[in-house]
Scaffold this active site. Structure first.
Site, short mmCIF file in Angstrom:
data_model
loop_
_atom_site.label_atom_id
_atom_site.label_comp_id
_atom_site.label_asym_id
_atom_site.label_seq_id
_atom_site.Cartn_x
_atom_site.Cartn_y
_atom_site.Cartn_z
N TYR A 160 2.51 -10.69 8.97
CA TYR A 160 1.20 -10.15 9.29
C TYR A 160 0.58 -10.94 10.44
O TYR A 160 0.41 -12.16 10.35
CB TYR A 160 0.26 -10.20 8.08
CG TYR A 160 0.62 -9.25 6.97
CD1 TYR A 160 1.63 -8.30 7.09
CD2 TYR A 160 -0.07 -9.29 5.74
CE1 TYR A 160 1.94 -7.44 6.06
CE2 TYR A 160 0.24 -8.42 4.71
CZ TYR A 160 1.25 -7.50 4.86
OH TYR A 160 1.56 -6.66 3.83
N LEU B 200 -5.74 3.93 -1.33
CA LEU B 200 -6.63 4.98 -0.84
C LEU B 200 -5.89 6.00 0.02
O LEU B 200 -6.47 6.67 0.86
CB LEU B 200 -7.80 4.36 -0.05
CG LEU B 200 -8.71 3.44 -0.85
CD1 LEU B 200 -9.79 2.85 0.04
CD2 LEU B 200 -9.34 4.17 -2.03
N LYS C 201 -12.83 10.67 5.05
CA LYS C 201 -13.31 10.59 6.42
C LYS C 201 -12.58 11.52 7.39
O LYS C 201 -13.05 11.75 8.51
CB LYS C 201 -13.21 9.15 6.93
CG LYS C 201 -11.81 8.59 7.02
CD LYS C 201 -11.86 7.13 7.46
CE LYS C 201 -10.50 6.47 7.47
NZ LYS C 201 -10.60 5.04 7.82
#
Length: 334
Positions: free
Chosen positions: A53, A206, A214
């Site tokens: 990351y 999600l 959205k």
């Protein structure tokens, strides 16, 4: 925040984990510090990262921020993924133990609470890979070990191999994508994890951001789907089938008077076998939205309605000797 045992171990973690995939890349150190403070103030303890990351910068940032509070957090990091070179994955003993030393240095710590295999490496014998995990635990440099993105047979093989000898380190966790838009783990991975006492850590709970609602009717300019890098990542969940699931989440959120992400996150958080979904956020405001789910438990009727609208097709051979809707036994504390 409620604490849960990680699978069939004594390790307790917050039932939401803080993801750091964008730290050191899209999220600078100042914003990351604000997110971590908000997370810890809410009772969160589990911080999830990986050696790749931000090309290692995420671990550097975490290391600087947890100095002085190391005992209060559970750091989970990963190895195996290789960002450059001819191999995409390398789970050899040499690579893993070198990666562990590098992660420890970046994190500024003597040990990793949960060290995870980021992916399955078919080019390395699994026994060699698992022996590296045992060596890490035996040395005290890792306290618990887990896997990520394993198929059902890969997870079962790894876990049963480790369980065959008392001296080996048990597989404590499996980190997998799991959401109302991606329930594929329910075919084999989740039943295996429940049976073997392995805690599931869902990533992208999600639905890669789609379950926030959205993307309904528009494409926000600052969204992942609008960026060249992340558009291919989000696009599979912008199909017509996903629209119906998002509509159901929106209906539930309207009825409960909460945000859609709270509905979607609560649903996956309380699935049988799940220990802690990993939530990532670009801003503190987004993170607070996820943390609001601590106060929400979905009513049975809404949970079952969401189950129905998102139910995956599961056929042969998984359902050959099972009822149409197998009931998985929740782990201790759920």
């Amino acid at each position: 925040m409620e604490q849960r045992h990680l699978g069939r171990t004594g390790l307790r973690v917050s039932r939401l984990g803080l993801g750091t995939m964008t730290w050191g890349r899209d999220t600078d150190e100042h914003e990351a510090a604000d997110q971590l403070k908000t997370f810890l103030d809410a009772g969160g303890t589990l911080i999830d990262t990986a050696d790749v990351y931000g090309d290692g910068d995420a671990e550097y940032i975490i290391g600087r921020m947890v100095e002085g509070i190391r005992a209060d957090v559970v750091i989970a990091t990963k190895a195996v993924s290789v960002p450059f070179g001819p191999r995409r994955f390398d789970a050899s003993r040499r690579h893993l133990l070198n990666a562990l030393e590098a992660s420890l240095k970046r994190l500024g710590t003597d040990y990793i609470d949960l060290w995870q295999l980021h992916a399955y490496d078919a080019a390395t014998p699994l026994e060699e890979t698992l022996a590296a995990l045992d060596a890490a635990v035996a040395s005290g440099k890792a306290r618990y070990v887990g896997v990520c993105n394993y198929t059902g047979w890969q997870l079962a093989r790894a876990a049963t191999w480790q369980a065959a000898d008392f001296g080996r380190s048990p597989i404590a966790s499996a980190q997998m994508e799991y959401s109302l838009l991606q329930r594929g783990v329910e075919r084999e991975v989740l039943p295996a994890a429940v049976d073997l006492g392995i805690g599931l850590l869902p990533w992208s709970p999600l639905g890669r951001g789609v379950l926030t609602g959205k993307y309904r009717g528009s494409m926000p300019a600052d969204s992942r789907a609008a960026s060249a890098m992340f558009a291919p990542f989000v696009e599979p969940y912008l199909d017509r089938g996903s629209e119906g699931i998002v509509d159901a989440v929106m209906t539930a959120s309207d009825g409960l008077g909460v945000a859609p992400l709270e509905v979607a996150l609560s649903w996956v958080r309380d699935r049988p076998g799940v220990t802690a979904p990993i939530v990532g956020a670009r801003t503190v405001a987004q993170l607070r939205g996820s943390l609001n789910t601590e106060a929400l438990t979905l009513p049975r009727e809404i949970r079952e309605a969401l189950d129905d609208v998102s139910e995956p097709e599961i056929g042969y051979p998984e359902h050959t000797w099972q009822p149409a809707r197998p009931r998985l036994v929740p782990q201790q504390g759920q």
